[in-house]
Structure formats: structure tokens, C-alpha cells
Design a protein around this motif. Sequence first.
Motif, PDB file in Angstrom:
ATOM      1  N   HIS A   4     -30.161  31.611 -36.334  1.00 11.08           N
ATOM      2  CA  HIS A   4     -28.887  31.466 -36.739  1.00 11.08           C
ATOM      3  C   HIS A   4     -27.699  32.274 -36.587  1.00 11.08           C
ATOM      4  CE1 HIS A   4     -29.839  32.096 -40.402  1.00 11.08           C
ATOM      5  NE2 HIS A   4     -28.785  32.463 -41.329  1.00 11.08           N
ATOM      6  N   ALA A   8     -24.126  34.221 -34.405  1.00 11.89           N
ATOM      7  CA  ALA A   8     -23.729  34.279 -35.097  1.00 11.89           C
ATOM      8  C   ALA A   8     -22.622  35.386 -34.971  1.00 11.89           C
ATOM      9  CB  ALA A   8     -23.077  34.146 -36.633  1.00 11.89           C
ATOM     10  N   PRO A 155     -18.901  33.567 -39.673  1.00  8.94           N
ATOM     11  CA  PRO A 155     -18.550  32.953 -40.053  1.00  8.94           C
ATOM     12  C   PRO A 155     -18.044  31.573 -41.464  1.00  8.94           C
ATOM     13  CG  PRO A 155     -19.691  31.749 -38.309  1.00  8.94           C
ATOM     14  CD  PRO A 155     -20.174  32.955 -38.715  1.00  8.94           C
ATOM     15  N   ASP A 156     -19.382  32.520 -42.520  1.00  4.62           N
ATOM     16  CA  ASP A 156     -19.768  32.362 -44.128  1.00  4.62           C
ATOM     17  C   ASP A 156     -18.680  33.320 -44.347  1.00  4.62           C
ATOM     18  OD1 ASP A 156     -21.181  35.322 -43.811  1.00  4.62           O
ATOM     19  OD2 ASP A 156     -23.124  33.874 -44.087  1.00  4.62           O
ATOM     20  N   GLY A 157     -18.001  33.777 -44.170  1.00  4.85           N
ATOM     21  CA  GLY A 157     -17.082  34.832 -44.456  1.00  4.85           C
ATOM     22  C   GLY A 157     -17.615  36.105 -45.098  1.00  4.85           C
ATOM     23  N   ALA A 158     -19.284  36.324 -43.858  1.00  6.23           N
ATOM     24  CA  ALA A 158     -19.736  38.049 -44.376  1.00  6.23           C
ATOM     25  C   ALA A 158     -19.063  38.957 -43.508  1.00  6.23           C
ATOM     26  CB  ALA A 158     -21.200  38.017 -44.173  1.00  6.23           C
TER      27      ALA A 158
END
Length: 241
Positions: A4, A8, A155-158
Motif C-alpha cells: 500500500h 501511495a 492520501p492519509d495526510g502524511a
Amino acid sequence: MPVHLTAALYDAENAWGRDDDFFLHFVGAAPARVLDLGCGTGRLTLALAAAGHRVTGVDPEPGSLAAARARPGGDRVTWIPGTAADLPDSAYDVAVLTSHVAQEIRDDEAWADTLHHLRRALVDGGRLAFDSRDPAARRWERWNPADSRRRLALPDGAVVDAWTELTAVRDGLVSFLHHYLLPDGTEVHTPGTLRFRTEADLRAALAAAGFTVDRVLGGWAGELAGASDDGELIVLARAAQ
């Protein structure tokens, strides 16, 4: 590296750009059977399907195809895990290889085989387009920590700090190492090697595989080869009848 995270980072590195606009325009508006060979996580593949084409995306990486299938509209596309050797005969009107995937095929025999399978998979007169960096532009000279440093938003803001290190240049092969510094301080390395072929090399291989070259461009605005800062060789060809 977890699958994943690989997907990403790939998506963050390869956002929609002028190259995607170019290939989407190349395929055109009339509904067609389109092959996206080396489709990755399906960025262009899904856009082609949304535009009304019957699209097949092919890639050898299961993780990339899984990410592509999971995207909105993924059910509109036929996904094939594999390579050009897995394609059916005379099944496509148009084929594209984008994001310099042609350079990932480093061996000349494998490149020749890929082109022969593409010719087999296209109908007579079927169109082919792909991009390959122009070795005359020597783009690899910019692949150093100073010139290549970038920040990638996941996508998770990292936010990931990234840079590229050139490791070898020999016999048309350019090797490099992508560095990714994750928010937790972990540094992940992804190696790669690309084959840089001249325009003459590309033309010769296409002719041997049964293609006629229509044009070779040097930039995404349609500039001639060698006349653009993009440093590309964008090949537009047709399956000979």
C-alpha cells in the motif's frame, strides 16, 4: 516496503500531468478498444475508460493492479496481470505505453519482443504511442539530491521528503536510487534502472516489428525532437498493413 505504501508513493510521484493530457488527446474522442500497457495504478487507464473507451490495463505488478481495481471506475476496465506476451491477437485499435514504461524494458531482445507482441495485438492500421526520454538531453544529470529534492503528500495526510541519487551510467543504462524519508524518520530506498534509446534505435526497432513511424516529438506541446526542454522522444506509430 508494504504494497500500500509503494502504491501511495507511486501515485504521489506520478500525478496527472501534461503527458496524460497528451495521451488522452492522442487516443481521441471516438470510442475505441484501447490497451494501456504498463498501466501502473491506473491513472490514465481509468480516465480513458471514463471517456467512453473499452480499455484494457496490463501490468506485471499485482500490487499496482490491485490499487487500480480499487479506484472509482475500476470495474469499467479489463485488468490483465502480465506483459505484452499475454495479449490477445488483433484485439485493440490503440495502444499506449506511458510514464516512460518503455525504458523499464532494458534488454533489447525483450524490447523487440514487446513491440512484436504489440503489433500482434493491434489491428492493421492500429495506432501506438509511447514516451522515452531523449538521451541527448542527459536528464539523468539532474538526478542528484540537490536538484531532485521534493515533498510528497500521501492520501492519509502524511508528507514524505524524497530525492533521487544517480548511481551508474553505462552503455545506455542509467541506474538510480530513490530516497523516501517517512514522517517517523524511516528512510526507504527504491532502486531503478532505465534504458535510454536514441530516436534511430527506436525507429529501427519499430520497423523490425512491423510499425510505421508517423512522428517523433520532443515535447508535450508538439515540439520536434530536440527542440523542447521536456527532453522527450514521444513516438507516434501505426501498425503496418
